[in-house]
Design a protein around this motif. Structure first.
Motif, PDB file in Angstrom:
ATOM      1  N   ILE A 712       0.847  -1.213   0.000  1.00 27.52           N
ATOM      2  CA  ILE A 712       0.000   0.000   0.000  1.00 27.52           C
ATOM      3  C   ILE A 712       0.876   1.254   0.000  1.00 27.52           C
ATOM      4  CG2 ILE A 712      -1.640   1.335   1.421  1.00 27.52           C
ATOM      5  CD1 ILE A 712      -2.704  -1.519   2.331  1.00 27.52           C
ATOM      6  N   ASN A 713       1.911   1.270   0.848  1.00 34.04           N
ATOM      7  CA  ASN A 713       2.818   2.427   0.910  1.00 34.04           C
ATOM      8  C   ASN A 713       3.540   2.626  -0.411  1.00 34.04           C
ATOM      9  OD1 ASN A 713       2.160   3.049   3.563  1.00 34.04           O
ATOM     10  ND2 ASN A 713       3.758   1.716   4.419  1.00 34.04           N
ATOM     11  N   ALA A 714       3.967   1.519  -1.025  1.00 33.25           N
ATOM     12  CA  ALA A 714       4.656   1.617  -2.322  1.00 33.25           C
ATOM     13  C   ALA A 714       3.721   2.183  -3.387  1.00 33.25           C
ATOM     14  CB  ALA A 714       5.157   0.229  -2.740  1.00 33.25           C
ATOM     15  N   PHE A 715       2.447   1.810  -3.367  1.00 34.95           N
ATOM     16  CA  PHE A 715       1.461   2.318  -4.336  1.00 34.95           C
ATOM     17  C   PHE A 715       1.247   3.810  -4.130  1.00 34.95           C
ATOM     18  CE2 PHE A 715      -2.973   3.376  -5.292  1.00 34.95           C
ATOM     19  CZ  PHE A 715      -3.029   3.076  -6.649  1.00 34.95           C
ATOM     20  N   LYS A 716       1.136   4.196  -2.829  1.00 34.95           N
ATOM     21  CA  LYS A 716       0.924   5.626  -2.533  1.00 34.95           C
ATOM     22  C   LYS A 716       2.121   6.458  -2.963  1.00 34.95           C
ATOM     23  CE  LYS A 716      -2.394   5.120   1.258  1.00 34.95           C
ATOM     24  NZ  LYS A 716      -2.617   5.238   2.718  1.00 34.95           N
ATOM     25  N   ASN A 717       3.325   5.888  -2.860  1.00 27.60           N
ATOM     26  CA  ASN A 717       4.545   6.595  -3.286  1.00 27.60           C
ATOM     27  C   ASN A 717       4.766   6.492  -4.791  1.00 27.60           C
ATOM     28  OD1 ASN A 717       5.086   7.307  -0.648  1.00 27.60           O
ATOM     29  ND2 ASN A 717       6.337   5.465  -0.259  1.00 27.60           N
ATOM     30  N   LYS A 718       3.761   5.911  -5.502  1.00 31.96           N
ATOM     31  CA  LYS A 718       3.777   5.781  -6.970  1.00 31.96           C
ATOM     32  C   LYS A 718       5.033   5.096  -7.474  1.00 31.96           C
ATOM     33  CE  LYS A 718       0.671   9.618  -7.700  1.00 31.96           C
ATOM     34  NZ  LYS A 718       0.426  10.930  -8.342  1.00 31.96           N
ATOM     35  N   GLU A 719       5.407   4.014  -6.783  1.00 27.54           N
ATOM     36  CA  GLU A 719       6.553   3.225  -7.260  1.00 27.54           C
ATOM     37  C   GLU A 719       6.144   2.485  -8.535  1.00 27.54           C
ATOM     38  OE1 GLU A 719       8.295   0.695  -4.346  1.00 27.54           O
ATOM     39  OE2 GLU A 719       8.535   2.303  -2.864  1.00 27.54           O
ATOM     40  N   GLU A 720       7.104   2.348  -9.424  1.00 28.23           N
ATOM     41  CA  GLU A 720       6.831   1.823 -10.774  1.00 28.23           C
ATOM     42  C   GLU A 720       6.224   0.404 -10.733  1.00 28.23           C
ATOM     43  OE1 GLU A 720       9.205   0.888 -14.941  1.00 28.23           O
ATOM     44  OE2 GLU A 720      10.246   1.949 -13.333  1.00 28.23           O
ATOM     45  N   LYS A 784      -1.723  -8.582  -9.602  1.00 25.93           N
ATOM     46  CA  LYS A 784      -2.034  -8.392 -11.022  1.00 25.93           C
ATOM     47  C   LYS A 784      -0.746  -8.099 -11.789  1.00 25.93           C
ATOM     48  CE  LYS A 784      -6.805  -6.723 -10.991  1.00 25.93           C
ATOM     49  NZ  LYS A 784      -7.649  -5.520 -11.121  1.00 25.93           N
ATOM     50  N   PRO A 785      -0.529  -8.749 -12.945  1.00 25.73           N
ATOM     51  CA  PRO A 785       0.707  -8.469 -13.700  1.00 25.73           C
ATOM     52  C   PRO A 785       0.646  -7.118 -14.416  1.00 25.73           C
ATOM     53  CG  PRO A 785      -0.655 -10.046 -14.876  1.00 25.73           C
ATOM     54  CD  PRO A 785      -1.354  -9.763 -13.583  1.00 25.73           C
ATOM     55  N   LYS A 786       1.821  -6.527 -14.568  1.00 24.27           N
ATOM     56  CA  LYS A 786       1.922  -5.244 -15.265  1.00 24.27           C
ATOM     57  C   LYS A 786       1.820  -5.479 -16.757  1.00 24.27           C
ATOM     58  CE  LYS A 786       4.573  -1.000 -14.843  1.00 24.27           C
ATOM     59  NZ  LYS A 786       5.672  -0.331 -14.145  1.00 24.27           N
ATOM     60  N   PRO A 787       0.949  -4.713 -17.508  1.00 25.81           N
ATOM     61  CA  PRO A 787       0.820  -4.950 -18.963  1.00 25.81           C
ATOM     62  C   PRO A 787       2.128  -4.650 -19.694  1.00 25.81           C
ATOM     63  CG  PRO A 787      -0.383  -2.967 -18.302  1.00 25.81           C
ATOM     64  CD  PRO A 787       0.088  -3.610 -17.041  1.00 25.81           C
ATOM     65  N   LYS A 788       2.448  -5.484 -20.731  1.00 20.97           N
ATOM     66  CA  LYS A 788       3.684  -5.310 -21.510  1.00 20.97           C
ATOM     67  C   LYS A 788       3.480  -4.221 -22.567  1.00 20.97           C
ATOM     68  CE  LYS A 788       5.357 -10.013 -20.991  1.00 20.97           C
ATOM     69  NZ  LYS A 788       5.694 -11.269 -21.683  1.00 20.97           N
ATOM     70  N   VAL A 789       4.476  -3.352 -22.748  1.00 21.07           N
ATOM     71  CA  VAL A 789       4.433  -2.267 -23.769  1.00 21.07           C
ATOM     72  C   VAL A 789       5.369  -2.646 -24.905  1.00 21.07           C
ATOM     73  CG1 VAL A 789       4.797   0.186 -24.185  1.00 21.07           C
ATOM     74  CG2 VAL A 789       3.996  -0.578 -21.948  1.00 21.07           C
ATOM     75  N   GLU A 790       4.804  -2.776 -26.183  1.00 20.53           N
ATOM     76  CA  GLU A 790       5.634  -3.145 -27.337  1.00 20.53           C
ATOM     77  C   GLU A 790       6.271  -1.898 -27.932  1.00 20.53           C
ATOM     78  OE1 GLU A 790       3.496  -5.357 -30.156  1.00 20.53           O
ATOM     79  OE2 GLU A 790       2.841  -6.891 -28.721  1.00 20.53           O
ATOM     80  N   PRO A 791       7.537  -1.982 -28.382  1.00 19.95           N
ATOM     81  CA  PRO A 791       8.205  -0.814 -29.005  1.00 19.95           C
ATOM     82  C   PRO A 791       7.561  -0.488 -30.356  1.00 19.95           C
ATOM     83  CG  PRO A 791       9.564  -2.771 -29.151  1.00 19.95           C
ATOM     84  CD  PRO A 791       8.397  -3.118 -28.319  1.00 19.95           C
ATOM     85  N   PRO A 792       7.483   0.820 -30.734  1.00 26.12           N
ATOM     86  CA  PRO A 792       6.851   1.208 -32.016  1.00 26.12           C
ATOM     87  C   PRO A 792       7.630   0.666 -33.211  1.00 26.12           C
ATOM     88  CG  PRO A 792       7.973   3.081 -31.020  1.00 26.12           C
ATOM     89  CD  PRO A 792       8.021   1.988 -30.009  1.00 26.12           C
ATOM     90  N   LYS A 793       6.910   0.289 -34.321  1.00 26.24           N
ATOM     91  CA  LYS A 793       7.544  -0.249 -35.543  1.00 26.24           C
ATOM     92  C   LYS A 793       8.045   0.904 -36.409  1.00 26.24           C
ATOM     93  CE  LYS A 793       4.757  -4.415 -35.842  1.00 26.24           C
ATOM     94  NZ  LYS A 793       3.771  -5.169 -36.642  1.00 26.24           N
ATOM     95  N   GLU A 794       9.251   0.719 -37.063  1.00 28.07           N
ATOM     96  CA  GLU A 794       9.790   1.725 -37.992  1.00 28.07           C
ATOM     97  C   GLU A 794       9.190   1.508 -39.370  1.00 28.07           C
ATOM     98  OE1 GLU A 794      13.976   1.758 -38.061  1.00 28.07           O
ATOM     99  OE2 GLU A 794      14.210   1.974 -35.902  1.00 28.07           O
TER     100      GLU A 794
END
Length: 838
Positions: A712-720, A784-794
């Motif tokens: 809870i403290n980590a969430f309030k401190n907006k830890e990644e 809950k798992p953190k959603p994966k972010v895909e890198p943009p395509k060139e």
């Protein structure tokens, strides 16, 4: 299928079983592989084995031992009469004339047959095997002395049925030892080579047996046996007993033989002394406290003096050894090894006599006590389809010559014929042919009564029924099959009448079975034994059957070999099975046997009920002792003084009741008594258990609360790691965690103020339930798992997406197509040899 071998000894028994790892001798409930051949009867139940052995002196008149040799014997048998004076229990004559045993059982006087008593012992051994194998036991192989007669063998077979066992084979003890020796030998000569000759000497507690066997690879043949059924370890004990009876009589003026209990105590001590002398040559003392009339006695003996006293017994060691060599027509030089088994072979003087006779050191590679049981288990494994065992054939022998006699119509008197001579191969069948117009009787008997250690040579009568003359009034041809089976028991196994039918439509020579009018005078030709012997020697290597004409048919058959002089009517024959009535001496009738089986079942049930009653009584006694100790120890601070004192008083009253009025109560009374005590003791035990379990339960809940507070403290401190979680969900987590912390602090504070002598405010199970509730609420949210972010395509320039890319793709595609085509072609080539091409 169970694979069990049983060695039924005079003094003790052994049970061997086959398992995946091989043959193993199993231990009883006392972790002892030897079970005493002892049965004790009490007012409530029976004791068998080690439990009965402990009552030999305290319950002497109702404790049975040494009953093995009463099988198949009449009460008037000289052996039974000779044994009677040395027995503590009463041997009586049963209505059938056989020897029975009288005891007090369930407060009543009961008579038991020897078969019933042995059945009780076998039931115990069956239970021992079942507890080792963890499955029901039915099939077994049982060992008997090689000198047992037909009546004794039938009696043992009846005992196995009373115990609910299916005996696949009664095997001779020396044959079982030979099997245990030979089946593991890898260096035996090939079947066509000269066999390896081994002598087996078995000197047990009650008898002395010797056999000589021939071994080839995968084959064992018993050549000869000899025995002295009245020499054994107990005879050596008797010498010591007699010596000390005289010595103590002179020294302390005691008449020991007048009372059975001192005599039994002395016998036990003498047996121990004998065993000590086998290992120690020095002077050994013997002391017995409160031996008789509260007098302590003492004496001493050394090995040299003992051997001098036993000279008459030791002189009986050599004759059977000489006898087997003479029977087998062997010299001492032909013997490869001499194996000794049996407890009494440990006596140095016995071993030395055997060494001296053969001129070579005896071999002790086999376990002297367990070899017989192991051999039985191996035989059972060979007979069992459940085990794959190395091919090994066993040819045993007939220890005494067996003859048949009958009334001969031709001679108007008795005729006889020796069907199985001494040392004939067994199991074996022979077919005898008789010519009769009416039913007839065959009397089977041992034809050398002087060799028998048994007074009655008769094997019983066999009545062949429903014999009728032929249609023309002539004698009918009756074929009788006689057999010595795998148990060594003789029987007329079948009889068939050959009917002759003549037809006139075509003429052919007569069959050679028909030998003219003289056939009505069928009788045994004494010279017929000569061809019989030659036939039996051909068949000895593989026991089977042979046909023997009992008539003087040899000359007539020669005539029939010549071309027929005249044409005679065609003859057709058919066979009709004939019923045979058998009356063996001392055989138990089927109805009586079923009654004995039923009685054994009732006694087993009575033993079971008594055991349950004793277990219930012991449970009360155990609880009394346990609670009394703990109320002054572990449970002391969890019960107030008044309650403790009243509970201790209740426990003491219960203990006194157990040894007075509660000594002999029904099972339910003990169960109710234990329930009453547990109603008082269980709350104390629960408080103690809760005190031990509660700190850990609180600790586990505290750890969970700390974990969720940290998140809870980590969430309030907006830890990644937690910034992906929903704020509303985290509020639920925070609320649940705070509530759990408040609940825990509240309960801990209340419990700390609470007295240990009363039930706790909160139980460990409640704390564990709270921990589980918190985990089920919070875990799905925080994990809950953190959603994966895909890198943009060139993005590539539009012009470059045409020519080269397409050509590359096309070339790649064409190459792939070519490769797949090549692969398919090569696959087809690989499969060509298996295909049918026209």
């Amino acid at each position: 299928m169970s694979v069990v071998g049983i060695d039924l000894g005079f003094q003790s028994c052994y049970v061997a079983v086959a398992r995946a790892g091989g043959i193993e001798t199993v231990a009883n409930e006392y972790s002892d592989r030897s079970t005493p051949s002892c049965i004790s009867f009490g007012p409530k139940n029976r004791s068998v084995g080690a439990a009965a052995k402990s009552q030999v002196i305290s319950n002497a008149k109702n404790t049975l031992q040494g009953f093995k040799r009463f099988h198949g014997r009449a009460y008037t048998d000289p052996f039974v009469q000779a044994e009677k004076p040395g027995l503590a229990y009463e041997v009586v004559e049963l209505p059938t004339g056989s020897a029975g045993i009288r005891v007090m059982y369930l407060e009543e006087e009961k008579n038991f047959t020897t078969e019933q008593v042995t059945g009780m012992l076998l039931t115990k051994l069956k239970e021992t095997a079942e507890s080792a194998l963890k499955k029901p036991v039915v099939d077994c192989v049982v060992a008997v002395p090689c000198f047992f007669t037909d009546a004794e063998r039938r009696s043992v077979m009846d005992a196995t049925q009373i115990a609910g066992l299916n005996c696949l084979r009664l095997i001779n003890e020396t044959t079982a030892v030979a099997l245990a020796y030979g089946i593991y030998k890898q260096d035996l000569p090939a079947p066509e080579e000269k066999p390896r000759i081994v002598v087996f000497v078995d000197l047990g507690h009650s008898a002395y047996q010797v056999s000589v066997c021939a071994f080839n690879k995968g084959k064992l043949k018993v050549l000869a046996t000899a025995f002295d059924p009245f020499v054994g370890g107990r005879k050596f004990d008797d010498v010591l007993v007699s010596y000390f009876c005289d010595e103590f009589g002179k020294k302390y003026k005691l008449d020991i033989k007048s009372k059975i209990r001192p005599l039994l105590r002395l016998a036990q001590e003498c047996e121990k002394l004998k065993k000590l002398m086998s290992a120690n040559a020095s002077e050994l003392p013997m002391n017995i406290e409160c031996f008789m009339n509260d007098i302590d006695v003492s004496g001493s003996m050394n090995r040299g003096h003992f051997e001098e006293m036993c000279e008459s017994l030791l002189s009986r060691v050599e004759p059977p050894l000489r006898s087997v060599l003479e029977q087998a027509k062997l010299k001492k030089e032909d013997i490869y090894a001499v194996e000794i088994v049996g407890g009494a072979t440990r006596i140095p003087a016995v071993k030395e006599r055997i060494n001296r006779f053969f001129g070579k050191e005896v071999s002790t590679t086999l376990n002297a006590d367990e070899a017989v049981a192991r051999g039985c288990a191996l035989q059972c494994a060979i007979l069992s389809p459940a085990f794959k065992v190395r091919e090994f054939s066993i040819t045993d022998l007939v220890p005494y010559p067996i003859s048949l006699k009958w009334n001969s119509p031709a001679e108007e008197g008795l005729s006889d014929c020796e069907v199985f001579p001494k040392n004939h191969a067994a199991p074996f069948s022979k077919v005898l042919t008789f010519y009769r117009k009416e039913p007839f009787t065959l009397d089977a008997y041992y034809s050398a009564p002087k060799e028998l250690p048994y007074p009655d040579p008769s094997l019983g009568q066999f009545h062949v029924q429903k014999v009728a003359p032929q249609a023309d009034g002539s004698s009918s041809k009756v074929k009788v099959k006689v057999r010595v089976n795998v148990h060594g028991i003789f029987s007329v196994s079948s009889a068939s009448l050959v009917e002759v039918h003549k037809t006139d439509d075509s003429e052919e020579p007569m069959e050679t079975d028909q030998t003219g009018k003289d056939e009505e005078k069928m009788q045994v030709d004494p010279e017929e034994s000569k061809p019989e012997e030659s036939q039996s020697t051909q068949a000895e290597s593989k026991p089977g059957s042979e046909e023997m004409e009992t008539s003087q048919t040899s000359p007539k058959e020669k005539k029939n070999d010549q071309p027929p002089q005249a044409k005679k009517p065609k003859v057709k024959t058919s066979t009709i099975d004939l019923p045979i009535d058998h009356y063996p001496p001392w055989q138990i009738g089927r109805d009586t046997l079923n009654l004995f089986i039923e009685n054994e079942g009732k006694m087993i049930m009575q033993d079971k009920l008594e055991k349950e009653r004793n277990d219930a009584k012991n449970a009360v006694e155990e609880y009394v002792y346990e609670m009394r100790d703990k109320l002054s120890g572990d449970y002391e601070k969890f019960v107030n003084e008044d309650d403790r004192n009243s509970f201790i008083l209740k426990l003491e009253d219960t203990e006194n009741w157990l040894y007075e009025d509660g000594e002999d109560q029904p099972k339910q009374v003990y169960i109710d008594k234990l329930t009453d005590l547990k109603n008082l003791g269980q709350p104390i035990k629960t408080r103690y258990q809760e005190f031990a379990d509660r700190p850990k339960a609180f600790d586990d809940l505290g750890k969970q609360i700390q974990l969720y507070m940290k998140i809870i403290n980590a969430f309030k401190n907006k830890e990644e790691a937690y910034d992906h979680l929903n704020a509303a969900d985290m509020e639920k987590v925070e609320k649940g965690t705070n509530e759990a912390m408040e609940w825990m602090n509240n309960k801990m504070n209340l419990q700390m103020k609470h007295n240990l002598t009363v039930d706790p405010v909160v139980k460990a199970k409640e704390i564990q339930a709270k921990t589980k509730e918190l985990t089920s609420t919070c875990n799905p949210i925080v994990s809950k798992p953190k959603p994966k972010v895909e890198p943009p395509k060139e993005e590539q320039p539009a012009g470059e997406q045409n020519g080269p890319v397409d050509s590359d793709a096309n070339s790649t595609g064409s190459q792939g197509a070519e490769q797949s085509a090549d692969t398919a072609a090569s696959d087809a080539e690989k499969k060509l040899p298996e295909m049918d091409i026209e």
